[in-house]
Design an enzyme around this catalytic site. Structure first.
Site, PDB file in Angstrom:
ATOM      1  N   SER A 109      26.103 117.543  74.349  1.00  0.00           N
ATOM      2  CA  SER A 109      27.197 116.727  74.900  1.00  0.00           C
ATOM      3  C   SER A 109      27.635 117.222  76.274  1.00  0.00           C
ATOM      4  O   SER A 109      26.824 117.320  77.173  1.00  0.00           O
ATOM      5  CB  SER A 109      28.381 116.677  73.940  1.00  0.00           C
ATOM      6  OG  SER A 109      27.951 116.227  72.686  1.00  0.00           O
ATOM      7  N   ASP A 146      30.996 109.065  79.446  1.00  0.00           N
ATOM      8  CA  ASP A 146      30.809 110.513  79.329  1.00  0.00           C
ATOM      9  C   ASP A 146      29.297 110.782  79.273  1.00  0.00           C
ATOM     10  O   ASP A 146      28.487 109.852  79.351  1.00  0.00           O
ATOM     11  CB  ASP A 146      31.573 111.090  78.131  1.00  0.00           C
ATOM     12  CG  ASP A 146      30.967 110.739  76.800  1.00  0.00           C
ATOM     13  OD1 ASP A 146      30.229 109.741  76.735  1.00  0.00           O
ATOM     14  OD2 ASP A 146      31.224 111.452  75.816  1.00  0.00           O
TER      15      ASP A 146
HETATM   16 MG    MG Z   1      30.264 111.877  74.041  1.00  0.00          MG
END
Ligand code: MG
Length: 457
Positions: A100, A242
């Site tokens: 991530s 993101d």
């Molecule tokens: Mg994410």
């Protein structure tokens, strides 16, 4: 030698420092454990844009092959695209090599079960048992499968989304968009997405270098460049994904960041306007969702924080939409996972069908103010502190929820106190009708938490 940092293993997978706690040997072992757990079949293997992805992916493929699974390489893709494809291909599961938004020296593995869903905690336990016992079902040479490639994933994902949107109306409006992909996997698909929706788009941070251009959490302080460009190009809106493209934040046409909660608000309001059905959000999402539930006469369910908790409840109550206040919109008609593309699709459609500007649309909802804060506190103590406060507020007869930490609710405000599973902190999230009130609320609980920490330590 540097201090060996421990491997972090949680419900959503594992993370470690490449070459230290995360090695190819370990990745292959985890893949073999997962292959054993799934009992053969096709397993998609995807990755994010980190340079260490290739090395770990090869190890994962080896581990899967060894247990008789057939790895299907999908390359660098947004997480929602991989989850969608797992169900679409009726694969046994998927492994995604990703960490991530962690810094570049980190990487990790995420394990996805059949139907393209994150593993439930009971499934994680079963899988980890196999890993720790090391009893893998390795197959003989004549039963080894080959490796397949899948290059249509993005196309299939977008086709599904477009089939559920008023695509002609969106195309006709020719919206002007500035998009920030945070140098993450969203950059693979967002240009096609916006082009096919007839948008005139300008892109920021689309290099798949793995070195994220800014902190990739799409919070206001990370979106300054996007805000500037939206104004400069006189765009209708700004979109910020993101790094793994499951969350989306918005910037209005005046170049103001709307706060991540607004993405979910607009998506929920828009879909409820189209059809009625249950909504599921986590305990920390804004009260505005309850207002929308009342307005449209539909139930709103609250769950523990964590994507899988929201998804499970959504499937149980057959929710038509749900998500998290961090910009994670879940539209199960496409796939039950947080998806920045479905979120963007719903927001664009809401703009076009309302004929409003984004700032006007955002201002049409009841206004609340939210503050998210954290206080350092060792994990074990953090649980005791929250428990202590829970007992105190229970005795006072306050309206509380103990589903996840402690949430105290008043008619026009709430506070949610939650020990973190992954960091030595207590999270404080509060929401109220005014900036002054929410600040006071956070100050009061910060003080109460600190006093309780002192008392119990
Ligand atoms: Mg994410």
């Amino acid at each position: 030698m540097r201090h060996q940092l421990p491997l972090k293993i949680g419900v959503s997978g594992l993370r470690g420092i490449v070459g230290e706690s995360l090695t190819p040997k370990l990745a292959a072992r985890f893949a073999s454990a997962f292959g054993t757990y799934l009992g053969q079949g096709q397993v998609l293997v995807g990755q994010d844009s980190r340079p260490s992805g290739l090395m770990l992916k090869k190890a994962v493929i080896s581990g899967l092959l060894a247990t008789g699974c057939q790895p299907v390489e999908v390359g660098i893709l947004p997480i929602p695209t991989i989850l969608f494809l797992t169900r679409e291909k009726q694969a046994a599961g998927a492994i995604i090599v990703t960490a991530s938004h962690n810094p570049l020296e980190w990487n990790g593995l995420k394990f996805i079960g059949p139907e393209g869903l994150y593993l439930k905690s009971s499934q994680v336990e079963e899988f980890l048992d196999i890993f720790h016992q090391g009893e893998f079902t390795y197959v003989s040479a004549d039963r080894l499968k080959n490796i397949m490639q899948e290059k249509q994933a993005g196309k299939l994902h977008l086709e599904k989304i477009f089939s559920r949107l008023k695509i002609k109306a969106i195309r006709k409006r020719r919206l002007r968009v500035v998009a920030d992909c945070a140098n993450g996997a969203g950059a693979i698909l967002l240009p096609q997405f916006l082009e096919q929706l007839g948008c005139e788009a300008i892109f920021l941070n689309t290099e798949l270098s793995g070195s994220f251009a800014h902190q990739s959490e799409p919070t206001p302080e990370n979106l300054k460049e996007l805000c500037r460009k939206v104004k400069e190009y006189r765009a209708d809106l700004g979109l910020a994904q993101d790094a793994d493209a499951d969350r989306l934040a918005l910037v209005d046409e005046k170049g103001r960041p709307l706060g991540e909660d607004m993405t979910l608000t607009i998506a929920v309001a828009h879909l409820l306007g189209r059809k009625r059905g249950p909504v599921v959000v986590n305990l920390s999402a804004s009260m505005v969702i309850d207002d929308l539930g009342k307005k449209y006469g539909v139930p709103v369910f609250r769950t523990k924080v964590g994507e899988i908790n929201v998804v499970e409840k959504m499937l149980e109550v057959k929710a038509i939409i749900g998500g998290e206040g961090n910009g994670g919109v879940i539209w199960p008609e496409i796939h039950p996972c947080r998806d920045s593309f479905t979120a963007a699709g719903l927001v664009l459609e809401a703009l076009v069908t309302s004929g409003k500007k984004l700032s006007t649309l955002a201002a049409s909802f009841p206004r609340y103010f939210m503050i998210k804060e954290k206080i350092s506190c060792p994990t074990e103590l953090a649980y005791r502190v929250v428990l202590n406060l829970k007992n105190r507020y229970e005795k006072k007869g306050e309206n509380i929820s103990t589903l996840d930490g402690l949430k105290i609710l008043w008619p026009d405000s709430w506070v949610h106190l939650r020990p973190s599973n992954t960091e030595p902190i207590i999270r404080i999230i509060a929401e109220a009708r005014s900036q002054v009130k929410v600040k006071k609320l956070v100050e009061r609980f910060r003080r109460e938490i600190k006093e309780t920490i002192k008392k119990l330590s």
